[in-house]
Design an enzyme around this catalytic site. Structure first.
Site, PDB file in Angstrom:
ATOM      1  N   GLU A  70       0.852  -1.192   0.000  1.00 47.39           N
ATOM      2  CA  GLU A  70       0.000   0.000   0.000  1.00 47.39           C
ATOM      3  C   GLU A  70       0.886   1.240   0.000  1.00 47.39           C
ATOM      4  O   GLU A  70       2.041   1.189   0.438  1.00 47.39           O
ATOM      5  CB  GLU A  70      -0.903  -0.096   1.244  1.00 47.39           C
ATOM      6  CG  GLU A  70      -1.667   1.112   1.688  1.00 47.39           C
ATOM      7  CD  GLU A  70      -2.804   1.553   0.784  1.00 47.39           C
ATOM      8  OE1 GLU A  70      -2.557   1.680  -0.430  1.00 47.39           O
ATOM      9  OE2 GLU A  70      -3.907   1.818   1.295  1.00 47.39           O
ATOM     10  N   ASP A 107      -2.324   5.668   7.147  1.00 46.95           N
ATOM     11  CA  ASP A 107      -2.718   6.971   7.685  1.00 46.95           C
ATOM     12  C   ASP A 107      -3.613   6.721   8.911  1.00 46.95           C
ATOM     13  O   ASP A 107      -3.102   6.400   9.978  1.00 46.95           O
ATOM     14  CB  ASP A 107      -3.423   7.731   6.549  1.00 46.95           C
ATOM     15  CG  ASP A 107      -3.746   9.171   6.866  1.00 46.95           C
ATOM     16  OD1 ASP A 107      -2.862   9.903   7.312  1.00 46.95           O
ATOM     17  OD2 ASP A 107      -4.906   9.570   6.657  1.00 46.95           O
ATOM     18  N   VAL A 160       0.511  14.603   1.706  1.00 51.24           N
ATOM     19  CA  VAL A 160       1.583  14.440   0.727  1.00 51.24           C
ATOM     20  C   VAL A 160       1.068  13.893  -0.607  1.00 51.24           C
ATOM     21  O   VAL A 160       0.035  13.217  -0.650  1.00 51.24           O
ATOM     22  CB  VAL A 160       2.710  13.526   1.271  1.00 51.24           C
ATOM     23  CG1 VAL A 160       3.415  14.180   2.452  1.00 51.24           C
ATOM     24  CG2 VAL A 160       2.179  12.152   1.682  1.00 51.24           C
ATOM     25  N   ASP A 189      -2.092  10.749  -4.627  1.00 51.13           N
ATOM     26  CA  ASP A 189      -2.783  11.784  -5.389  1.00 51.13           C
ATOM     27  C   ASP A 189      -3.503  12.806  -4.529  1.00 51.13           C
ATOM     28  O   ASP A 189      -3.752  12.602  -3.343  1.00 51.13           O
ATOM     29  CB  ASP A 189      -3.842  11.143  -6.289  1.00 51.13           C
ATOM     30  CG  ASP A 189      -5.067  10.677  -5.499  1.00 51.13           C
ATOM     31  OD1 ASP A 189      -4.893   9.946  -4.506  1.00 51.13           O
ATOM     32  OD2 ASP A 189      -6.195  11.086  -5.845  1.00 51.13           O
TER      33      ASP A 189
END
Ligand code: IMP
Ligand code: MG
Length: 178
Positions: free
Chosen positions: A98, A102, A152, A158
């Site tokens: 991955e 987060d 980021v 993205d």
């Protein structure tokens, strides 16, 4: 650097070096095993392509899809993940690849779905880890870099489907997403 970026956090050279190290570690750890890499689309596509070429093992490469962000820079807390795996993980040594860990919501959900299909072993590898943002406890087995609590982009990551093609990981200027 493009003027919509505030700073480069991890350069192309740093990423390349770290991925070689991770690839060598994974190669050692899975020696003699039948490894299956499962990439989590779409963010994994650059990381997976690079790390796979540093894993010197016979491996099967599959993909699952997860999405939670849409056009926001913070997780909605809801993830859409493929609930039915269309391939067989039974008895295989599975490593989920991955882009970033987060809140932990996506990997927790995916881990549970893959685990239900009875792999021989199940581990996770992310390029980035933002420990300060965790909402559910989750730790990866292989981590590229610990990332500060910033939004980021680049190297697959993205914002609104843009910036994925940057060869480095950068912090977006806050005015771009606020
Ligand atoms: P989690 O479920 O909150 O752990 O989020 C994981 C997903 O959120 C990742 O697969 C990314 O697609 C996305 N994400 C989390 N942080 C960032 C970021 O800083 N930039 C871009 N995407 C991110
Ligand atoms: Mg993603």
């Amino acid at each position: 650097m493009r003027d919509d970026l505030r700073e480069i956090l991890f350069s192309e050279e740093q990423i390349e070096k770290r991925i070689k190290e991770l690839g060598a570690e994974i190669t050692r750890d899975y020696k003699g095993k039948q490894l299956m890499l499962i990439g989590v689309l779409k963010g994994c596509f650059v990381f997976l392509a690079d790390i796979a070429r540093h894993i010197e093992l016979d491996c099967e490469i599959r993909f699952l899809t997860a999405s939670s962000y849409g056009f926001a820079s913070v997780s909605s807390g809801k993830v859409n993940v493929d609930k039915n795996i269309e391939f067989d993980v039974d008895g295989k040594d599975v490593l989920i690849i991955e882009d970033i860990l987060d809140s932990g919501i996506t990997l927790t959900a995916l881990h549970a779905i893959v685990a239900k299909n009875k792999p021989a072993s199940l581990k996770t590898c992310t390029l980035l880890d933002k420990p300060e943002r965790r909402q559910v406890p989750f730790t990866t087995d292989y981590t590229g870099f610990v990332c500060p609590n910033e939004f980021v982009v680049g190297y697959g990551l993205d914002y609104g489907e843009r910036y994925r093609n940057l060869p480095y990981v950068a912090v977006l200027k806050p005015e771009i997403y606020s």
